[in-house]
Design a protein around this motif. Sequence first.
Motif, short mmCIF file in Angstrom:
data_model
loop_
_atom_site.label_atom_id
_atom_site.label_comp_id
_atom_site.label_asym_id
_atom_site.label_seq_id
_atom_site.Cartn_x
_atom_site.Cartn_y
_atom_site.Cartn_z
N VAL A 98 0.83 -1.20 0.00
CA VAL A 98 0.00 0.00 0.00
C VAL A 98 0.87 1.25 0.00
N SER A 99 1.94 1.26 0.80
CA SER A 99 2.83 2.42 0.85
C SER A 99 3.49 2.68 -0.50
N MET A 103 2.86 5.97 -3.00
CA MET A 103 3.94 6.85 -3.45
C MET A 103 4.08 6.87 -4.96
N LEU A 104 3.66 5.80 -5.64
CA LEU A 104 3.75 5.74 -7.09
C LEU A 104 2.53 6.33 -7.78
N PRO A 117 -6.11 4.10 -11.22
CA PRO A 117 -5.57 3.00 -12.02
C PRO A 117 -4.12 2.69 -11.69
N GLN A 118 -3.32 3.71 -11.40
CA GLN A 118 -1.92 3.46 -11.09
C GLN A 118 -1.77 2.74 -9.75
N PHE A 119 -2.59 3.12 -8.79
CA PHE A 119 -2.57 2.42 -7.51
C PHE A 119 -2.96 0.96 -7.71
N ALA A 163 13.79 2.89 -1.46
CA ALA A 163 14.29 3.55 -2.66
C ALA A 163 13.25 4.49 -3.25
N MET A 164 11.98 4.07 -3.22
CA MET A 164 10.92 4.94 -3.72
C MET A 164 10.76 6.18 -2.86
N LEU A 165 10.89 6.04 -1.56
CA LEU A 165 10.80 7.19 -0.67
C LEU A 165 11.93 8.18 -0.92
N VAL A 166 13.15 7.67 -1.07
CA VAL A 166 14.30 8.54 -1.36
C VAL A 166 14.14 9.21 -2.71
N SER A 167 13.66 8.44 -3.69
CA SER A 167 13.47 8.98 -5.03
C SER A 167 12.43 10.09 -5.05
#
Length: 237
Positions: A98-99, A103-104, A117-119, A163-167
């Motif tokens: 979910v997190s 973020m995406l 849709p992306q989620f 990595a997603m959080l840092v990005s």
Amino acid sequence: MVWGAARQRPAGRGVFCQFAGLSDVSISQDIPVEGEITVPMASQSQEEDFSTLDEPVKDTIMRDLKAVGKKFFHVMYPKKSTALLRDWDLWGPLVLCVSLALMLQSGNVNNKDDGGPQFAEVFVIIWFGAVVITLNSKLLGGTISFFQSLCVLGYCILPLTVAMLVSRLMLLASGGTVTFIIRLIVVITMFAWSTFASTAFLADSQPPNRRALAVYPIFLFYFVISWMILTFSPSSA
């Protein structure tokens, strides 16, 4: 005539003669007797006496959070351990999924074509991919259960979530070639971390001659997630 007399002897008298000496036999305390109704309380362990029905809700939540935290630690410090396999759960994978999906997802909530849709895409890719890898592992002769494999694959998404959080934080701060290079290094590192951590837990459960066939789908699974993280840009946020 003696044989005839023996035949005419009452059957009950012969049975009593066979068991005549049992009245003097006493059962020793050292002889184990099966079928005891009562069990001494001292013989029961503390875990058998423990019941979560009488436990406060706060203690239950804290115990579960500590268990999830220990599994996160095993993923960030990967080593051959049975912690994820023995005490499996799906709470950690659900939180990470979910997190990562949140973020995406796109940041423009006013547009109906964005976000939802992306989620759903991220959510389906993660769970469907984990199920396919688990089925492949079972078909190859893996010795772990279905939910144990899902637990390991889900918890090993933790490095990619970091990595997603840092990005995302770097994209909010600035953009450009330098930012992309740093994001690329972080994503590649976390991709290798996730792949190594998952194989450290799952590789030994596969036959030695089929480990490559079991590891290859895991590599593709985390590669797809890493590619989604790397291609995320502020234009979709």
